[in-house]
Enzyme design. Structure first.
Site, mmCIF file in Angstrom:
data_model
loop_
_atom_site.group_PDB
_atom_site.id
_atom_site.type_symbol
_atom_site.label_atom_id
_atom_site.label_comp_id
_atom_site.label_asym_id
_atom_site.label_seq_id
_atom_site.Cartn_x
_atom_site.Cartn_y
_atom_site.Cartn_z
ATOM 1 N N CYS A 178 15.745 47.825 2.933
ATOM 2 C CA CYS A 178 15.934 49.450 1.376
ATOM 3 C C CYS A 178 15.132 50.430 3.062
ATOM 4 O O CYS A 178 13.852 50.509 3.048
ATOM 5 C CB CYS A 178 15.100 49.662 0.546
ATOM 6 S SG CYS A 178 15.074 50.623 -0.268
ATOM 7 N N LYS A 237 2.371 4.816 1.426
ATOM 8 C CA LYS A 237 2.045 5.292 2.821
ATOM 9 C C LYS A 237 1.793 6.687 2.428
ATOM 10 O O LYS A 237 3.021 7.065 2.053
ATOM 11 C CB LYS A 237 3.923 5.422 3.521
ATOM 12 C CG LYS A 237 3.856 5.948 4.794
ATOM 13 C CD LYS A 237 5.070 4.802 5.260
ATOM 14 C CE LYS A 237 5.176 5.280 6.635
ATOM 15 N NZ LYS A 237 4.934 6.672 7.480
ATOM 16 N N CYS A 275 19.711 49.622 -2.159
ATOM 17 C CA CYS A 275 18.943 48.242 -2.961
ATOM 18 C C CYS A 275 19.004 48.357 -4.222
ATOM 19 O O CYS A 275 19.459 48.896 -5.250
ATOM 20 C CB CYS A 275 17.949 49.579 -2.462
ATOM 21 S SG CYS A 275 16.367 48.788 -3.105
ATOM 22 N N CYS A 331 11.097 54.299 -3.096
ATOM 23 C CA CYS A 331 12.137 52.654 -3.912
ATOM 24 C C CYS A 331 10.232 52.611 -4.460
ATOM 25 O O CYS A 331 9.587 51.755 -4.006
ATOM 26 C CB CYS A 331 12.140 51.774 -2.587
ATOM 27 S SG CYS A 331 13.070 50.283 -3.347
ATOM 28 N N TYR A 389 -6.903 1.678 6.056
ATOM 29 C CA TYR A 389 -5.980 0.770 5.941
ATOM 30 C C TYR A 389 -5.625 -0.317 6.465
ATOM 31 O O TYR A 389 -4.997 -1.064 6.364
ATOM 32 C CB TYR A 389 -4.571 1.697 5.556
ATOM 33 C CG TYR A 389 -4.086 2.099 6.674
ATOM 34 C CD1 TYR A 389 -4.056 1.265 7.840
ATOM 35 C CD2 TYR A 389 -3.701 3.486 6.688
ATOM 36 C CE1 TYR A 389 -2.966 2.392 9.121
ATOM 37 C CE2 TYR A 389 -3.141 3.998 7.508
ATOM 38 C CZ TYR A 389 -3.008 3.617 8.557
ATOM 39 O OH TYR A 389 -2.853 4.155 10.091
ATOM 40 N N LYS A 411 10.507 3.562 3.424
ATOM 41 C CA LYS A 411 10.354 4.873 2.833
ATOM 42 C C LYS A 411 11.495 5.381 1.527
ATOM 43 O O LYS A 411 12.560 4.907 1.927
ATOM 44 C CB LYS A 411 11.373 5.355 4.425
ATOM 45 C CG LYS A 411 10.595 5.412 5.290
ATOM 46 C CD LYS A 411 9.413 6.667 5.634
ATOM 47 C CE LYS A 411 10.075 7.088 6.484
ATOM 48 N NZ LYS A 411 9.090 7.767 7.222
ATOM 49 N N GLU A 448 0.734 -1.372 0.641
ATOM 50 C CA GLU A 448 0.160 -0.231 -0.422
ATOM 51 C C GLU A 448 1.348 0.601 0.400
ATOM 52 O O GLU A 448 2.145 0.560 0.700
ATOM 53 C CB GLU A 448 -1.287 -0.152 1.425
ATOM 54 C CG GLU A 448 -2.298 -1.239 1.267
ATOM 55 C CD GLU A 448 -2.597 -1.281 2.419
ATOM 56 O OE1 GLU A 448 -2.591 -0.802 3.250
ATOM 57 O OE2 GLU A 448 -3.055 -2.011 3.025
ATOM 58 N N ASP A 477 1.199 10.375 3.892
ATOM 59 C CA ASP A 477 1.972 11.200 4.671
ATOM 60 C C ASP A 477 0.748 11.943 5.286
ATOM 61 O O ASP A 477 0.067 13.089 4.959
ATOM 62 C CB ASP A 477 2.481 11.986 3.704
ATOM 63 C CG ASP A 477 4.183 12.099 4.635
ATOM 64 O OD1 ASP A 477 3.972 12.095 6.459
ATOM 65 O OD2 ASP A 477 4.647 12.658 4.477
ATOM 66 N N CYS A 537 16.378 50.794 -5.503
ATOM 67 C CA CYS A 537 16.695 52.547 -5.843
ATOM 68 C C CYS A 537 17.827 52.563 -5.352
ATOM 69 O O CYS A 537 18.625 54.213 -5.101
ATOM 70 C CB CYS A 537 15.991 52.816 -4.707
ATOM 71 S SG CYS A 537 16.032 52.207 -3.086
HETATM 72 S S1 IVH Z 1 -0.453 0.319 8.626
HETATM 73 C C1 IVH Z 1 0.790 -1.144 12.836
HETATM 74 N N1 IVH Z 1 -0.776 1.318 6.281
HETATM 75 O O1 IVH Z 1 2.171 5.494 9.358
HETATM 76 C C2 IVH Z 1 0.198 -1.364 11.683
HETATM 77 N N2 IVH Z 1 -0.009 2.644 7.821
HETATM 78 O O2 IVH Z 1 4.066 4.164 11.417
HETATM 79 C C3 IVH Z 1 0.312 0.426 11.364
HETATM 80 N N3 IVH Z 1 0.247 5.165 7.195
HETATM 81 O O3 IVH Z 1 1.167 6.247 11.517
HETATM 82 C C4 IVH Z 1 0.000 0.864 10.277
HETATM 83 N N4 IVH Z 1 -0.105 4.612 4.789
HETATM 84 O O4 IVH Z 1 -1.044 6.208 10.021
HETATM 85 C C5 IVH Z 1 -0.790 1.589 7.376
HETATM 86 N N5 IVH Z 1 -1.090 2.440 3.847
HETATM 87 C C6 IVH Z 1 -0.860 2.119 5.626
HETATM 88 C C7 IVH Z 1 -0.313 3.633 5.469
HETATM 89 C C8 IVH Z 1 0.144 4.228 6.657
HETATM 90 C C9 IVH Z 1 0.453 5.549 6.084
HETATM 91 C C10 IVH Z 1 0.774 5.817 8.922
HETATM 92 C C11 IVH Z 1 -0.062 5.526 9.852
HETATM 93 C C12 IVH Z 1 1.105 5.774 10.700
HETATM 94 C C13 IVH Z 1 2.852 5.633 10.282
HETATM 95 C C14 IVH Z 1 3.519 4.436 10.281
#
Ligand code: IVH
Length: 679
Positions: free
Chosen positions: A435, A115, A417, A441, A236, A323, A113, A117, A420
């Site tokens: 300035c 991740k 500046c 100016c 998720y 990551k 999946e 943010d 000017c």
């Molecule tokens: S699973 C026990 N799936 O990433 C596992 N986390 O530390 C629970 N996050 O704060 C997380 N997308 O909020 C999972 N598809 C995804 C995610 C996801 C973002 C965030 C989650 C958590 C951090 C992981």
């Protein structure tokens, strides 16, 4: 319509609106146009007002918010909200895979999946109805943000279908779409720049990235404000007993059927190579999405295997995050150009050889101030690293040293500046150079005039930026006081002007004489004096002369005026040039005192309505609010009873009052909603 008919109609409307909400926000497949949708919503709002006995806290009309959360209650999670271990390269990921294979004795299926943010959230449902939403907090306990989460259209208030468990907890990520984040920051930037803040000062107050912005929004007190910010969410994880299916992926599909938004890019991977392919595929593609992602989450698909693997106190052994490195490229620093703002603040900007970074072409980067350049020893001709770490504005994070030209010289910050040629000054407590030639100016002169005519200031819309620039080039205006000396001939000879448009400009200028004093004060462009501060000053000092004569100490005594603002006001009025401008404006008929009559004006907009006030407010003191209630025909009382119509609640409103209002179903009003009532 009688009560029985109303009940049936309300139920039908709720179902229909929920269905269309789901089609629009979750499935992305609208079936009707906005107009038809709004009509249904309007009808429901009217019926709920008419028959309040059928108003429901989970009605779709509640999506616009209204409830004010003064203090977010701390709630313990039923199951700890774990976090994930991170990996940063294929080797670390393979090591995770090997551990899993060793523990299971076989190769598992994974789900990959994106991740997202944002901010983790846990949402509880009972009998298909949303009961509570809690932030992750420290994993053990978080904050109850139910009122705010209910405004997120893609989170169902009531589940679809009838095969959902009686008790259900879902977890997911609340995020702010990048476009919404950019718009929000643009608006905020505009407001801050109107107050005269420079780039560095603004940088501290603007949201750093969509995640920050989502976190800040979720903790706003006013759910109405949250509703406007348009947060979104992906779910998720599903926690219930028993789970509808044996695999994580199938359960996600189930949750989707109940009305949850599930990320459509989640994929079942048969082996670790498919996982690596998924990661490689999204490394660049992710930048085209409308939400920020910082990696990929890899989860063992089968619950039985998840159970077998178990978890540590911090994170599950059956999942890991991969990551991505922050997007970074190197490019040539072609030039460092210094810009002058309305306040005279000098901002150095890096001009870069255009380069693609995280899906967009980057040509510029902010360099903040002279100190920043000196500390990095940045030199024109250097090859530099440019990074976009969630922030929208790219940063220069380092120099590619091997590429440094041995004969290059340190960058010498400008002393004069660029517009000017006036020698720059640097104030003791500020990093920026300025300035000081305010009245000579060009960008400062034009900037001040443009601020003066802006909508929230004198609102002379017929005079636009371009016209002001032409008038300046023709030597007709050098300051905002000059607007009031303009003649028909001065304007009609400008490019694109005819008789009517000329007349419009002159009328616009003449009408600005009616603009109330507090907006005139704001229009003057005193640094740090935004709309709210201007209103406070106008109410306190009543006219420009007492404000002009106010000492630093007496200014500091005014509610919400701190030393920085007080100092700026004193400095403004100690400049002869400003005093002359104000005298000229006054002579031209611009309002330089509070119109007590206007202030006293009565209306009957609040007739028959009883208010209780609690808390501290942004624009008015409590006494001023009481006065406003009375002036508009309303009544103000000290304690809440059945007879109270509204609780006007500011910051830190009394918890007992809030509770009592809730018990008696008395609507809460914030300051801006109240002001709208008497507008
Ligand atoms: S699973 C026990 N799936 O990433 C596992 N986390 O530390 C629970 N996050 O704060 C997380 N997308 O909020 C999972 N598809 C995804 C995610 C996801 C973002 C965030 C989650 C958590 C951090 C992981």
């Amino acid at each position: 319509m009688d009560e029985k008919q109303a009940k049936i109609r309300i139920e039908k409307l709720i179902n229909e609106i929920n269905r269309h909400n789901h089609l629009y926000y979750v499935l992305n497949k609208p079936a009707i146009d906005d107009y038809a949708f709004d009509q249904m919503l309007e009808e429901l709002i009217t019926l709920e007002k008419q028959f309040p006995q059928y108003a429901d806290s989970l009605s779709p009309t509640q999506r616009v918010g209204g409830a004010v959360t003064k203090k977010f209650n701390s709630v313990k999670h039923l199951t700890k909200m774990l976090s994930l271990d991170n990996t940063y390269n294929a080797d670390e990921l393979k090591a995770f895979h090997n551990r899993v294979v060793k523990a299971l004795g076989t190769e598992p299926e994974y789900v990959c999946e994106l991740k997202i943010d944002g901010v983790a959230i846990s949402i509880h449902y009972e009998n298909g109805k949303l009961t509570q939403a809690v932030t992750r907090g420290d994993g053990v306990q978080g904050d109850d943000v139910t009122a705010n989460v209910k405004t997120i259209r893609s989170i169902p208030l009531v589940l679809q279908g009838d095969n959902h468990p009686n008790k259900l907890e879902v977890r997911g990520e609340i995020y702010m779409p990048v476009k919404i984040f950019e718009k929000l920051n643009r608006q905020l930037r505009e407001e801050l720049s109107e107050k005269g803040l420079n780039e560095d000062e603004m940088g501290e107050l603007l949201f750093k990235n969509p995640r920050n912005s989502a976190a800040g929004t979720l903790k706003l007190q006013s759910s109405k404000e949250v509703s406007k910010r348009k947060l979104d969410a992906y779910l998720y994880a599903l926690l219930c007993n028993p789970t509808p299916a044996d695999t994580h992926y199938e359960n996600l599909q189930m949750a989707h059927q109940w009305g949850f938004r599930i990320n459509e890019h989640a994929k079942v991977c048969k082996n670790i190579n498919e996982v690596l392919d998924f990661i490689a595929y999204w490394e660049n593609k992710r930048h085209a999405l409308d939400y920020d992602t910082d990696g990929v989450v890899i989860k063992v698909n089968h619950y039985s295997q998840q159970k077998q693997l178990g978890e540590t106190s911090k994170s599950p052994r059956w999942a890991i995050a991969f990551k991505y490195k922050p997007a970074q490229v190197s490019t040539l620093l072609v030039d460092i150009v210094c810009q002058v703002g309305r306040t005279g603040a000098i901002t150095p900007v890096a001009h870069l050889k255009p380069v693609i970074l995280a899906g967009t072409t980057v040509k510029r980067a902010s360099l903040h101030n002279a100190g920043f350049i000196e500390e990095m020893d940045l030199r024109i001709g250097d090859t530099v690293w440019v990074e976009k770490g969630g922030d929208i504005i790219p940063k220069i994070t380092g120099i590619v040293w091997p590429k440094r030209d041995l004969f290059s010289k340190p960058f010498e910050f400008i002393r004069n500046c660029p517009e000017c040629n006036t020698p720059l000054v640097q104030r003791e407590d500020e990093a920026n150079h300025y300035c000081p030639n305010e009245s000579g100016c060009k960008p400062q002169i034009l900037g001040k005039m443009i601020h003066f005519i802006s909508r929230k200031a004198m609102n002379i819309e017929s005079l636009g930026e371009k016209t002001i620039e032409q008038l300046y080039q023709n030597g007709k205006v050098y300051s905002y006081a000059d607007f009031y000396d303009l003649t028909y001939e001065d304007i009609v000879q400008l490019e694109g002007f005819k008789e009517k448009s000329t007349q419009n400009v002159l009328t616009g200028i003449a009408e600005s004489q009616n603009v109330p004093f507090h907006r005139v004060l704001y229009a003057l462009g005193i640094r740090y004096v935004g709309e709210t501060v201007a209103r406070k000053l106008a109410n306190h000092f009543k006219n420009i002369h007492s404000l002009k004569n106010a000492t630093f100490e007496s200014l500091c005594e005014v509610e919400e005026i701190g030393e920085k603002i007080a100092e700026s006001i004193v400095r403004f009025f100690s400049d002869e040039h400003h005093c002359t401008l104000i005298e000229r404006l006054e002579k031209a008929g611009v309002q330089m005192e509070l119109d007590e009559e206007e202030n006293k004006k009565h209306s009957n907009k609040l007739e028959g309505k009883t208010f209780v006030i609690s808390g501290v407010f942004d624009q008015f003191s409590r006494d001023e609010l009481k006065e406003l209630i009375q002036k508009n025909g309303g009544k103000n009382t000290g304690s809440i009873s059945k007879k109270t119509d509204y609780l006007l609640a500011g910051n830190n409103a009394g918890p007992e009052k809030l509770k009592k209002a809730e018990d008696l179903s008395i609507p809460l009003l914030n300051e801006s909603a109240f002001l709208r009532m008497i507008e």
